[in-house]
Design a protein around this motif. Sequence first.
Motif, PDB file in Angstrom:
ATOM      1  N   ASN A  50       2.335   6.491  -6.767  1.00 11.48           N
ATOM      2  CA  ASN A  50       1.335   7.348  -7.407  1.00 11.48           C
ATOM      3  C   ASN A  50       1.615   8.826  -7.146  1.00 11.48           C
ATOM      4  N   LYS A  66       0.832  -1.206   0.000  1.00 11.54           N
ATOM      5  CA  LYS A  66       0.000   0.000   0.000  1.00 11.54           C
ATOM      6  C   LYS A  66       0.865   1.254   0.000  1.00 11.54           C
ATOM      7  N   ILE A  98       2.895  -0.137 -10.887  1.00 15.39           N
ATOM      8  CA  ILE A  98       1.847   0.246  -9.942  1.00 15.39           C
ATOM      9  C   ILE A  98       0.589  -0.605 -10.115  1.00 15.39           C
ATOM     10  N   LYS A  99       0.090  -0.716 -11.346  1.00 18.64           N
ATOM     11  CA  LYS A  99      -1.141  -1.481 -11.572  1.00 18.64           C
ATOM     12  C   LYS A  99      -0.975  -2.969 -11.242  1.00 18.64           C
ATOM     13  N   GLU A 108      -0.968  -3.310  -7.456  1.00 20.94           N
ATOM     14  CA  GLU A 108      -2.305  -3.118  -6.896  1.00 20.94           C
ATOM     15  C   GLU A 108      -3.180  -4.345  -7.145  1.00 20.94           C
ATOM     16  N   CYS A 114       3.546   3.116 -14.431  1.00 21.92           N
ATOM     17  CA  CYS A 114       2.159   2.917 -14.014  1.00 21.92           C
ATOM     18  C   CYS A 114       1.629   1.559 -14.480  1.00 21.92           C
ATOM     19  N   ILE A 116       2.578   1.666  -3.417  1.00 21.46           N
ATOM     20  CA  ILE A 116       1.622   2.140  -4.422  1.00 21.46           C
ATOM     21  C   ILE A 116       1.276   3.608  -4.191  1.00 21.46           C
TER      22      ILE A 116
END
Length: 265
Positions: free
Chosen positions: A44, A37, A113-114, A117, A109, A40
């Motif tokens: 972001n 978390k 990141i994606k 997640e 991203c 991420i």
Amino acid sequence: MGHPPLEFSDCYSDSPDFRERLKCYENELEKTNKFLKDVIKDGNNVINAIKEYSLGVQKFSQTLQSFQFDFIGDTLTDDEMNIAESFREFAGLLQDVEEGRMMLVQNACDLLIKPLEKFRKEQIGFTKTRNHFESTREEMEELMKRMKGSTQICIRHSQQATMEGYLYVQEKWALGVSWIKYYCKYFKDNKQFIMMPVEQKTGTKQTTAHLTLKSCVRRKTDSTDKRFCFDIETNERCSPVLLQAISEVNRKQWMEAMDGKEPVS
């Protein structure tokens, strides 16, 4: 540091050691979930900051690109033309740099990141775990019933217990009798019977008991108000220890492991 594996057979026995290992896994998952978390969130924030910076640079580039001198006469001076050309070239360089930067940001991203997640939500999040539990609960319950219904004793390697599981032990106190839950192990090779307390009584400190089995006898149903009971005699205690199994099948398993006998009529 790695953790010992979780085996289904350990899940069935549900020993204190298994619960401790399971707690370690749960803590590790919580720590990993929090770490992801944070990664991420920070990622972001960095990406958004870079996008804001890039928008400012691109706006500056457009300003340079659109710059024009107001002049008197038919043409610009050499200096004016050189300045305007320098602005356009510098604007083009800035545009190329920002296009590369935005490609890097988009890759970060899409490729970092994606996926992180998605992994966190699908593999670690409590929602995924709950859905997986619901989808497999009936299958596992049926398997547990078959295992509990089996009358066979699992004879293990010499360094492991012949039989283990939860038993209730009758303990006599000055003001009466109580039944205390223990996790017990029996080693047939040396007749060692180990009782590990799992419920601490207020005001007392219970410790693990190591006993040497002498005999095991099924308790008659009409001699106690508890079901599934049996007595064991040990070298360390002057009176028999009254134990209660969790079911009739479980009592038979313990008695078979201990070479138990039927009570004398």
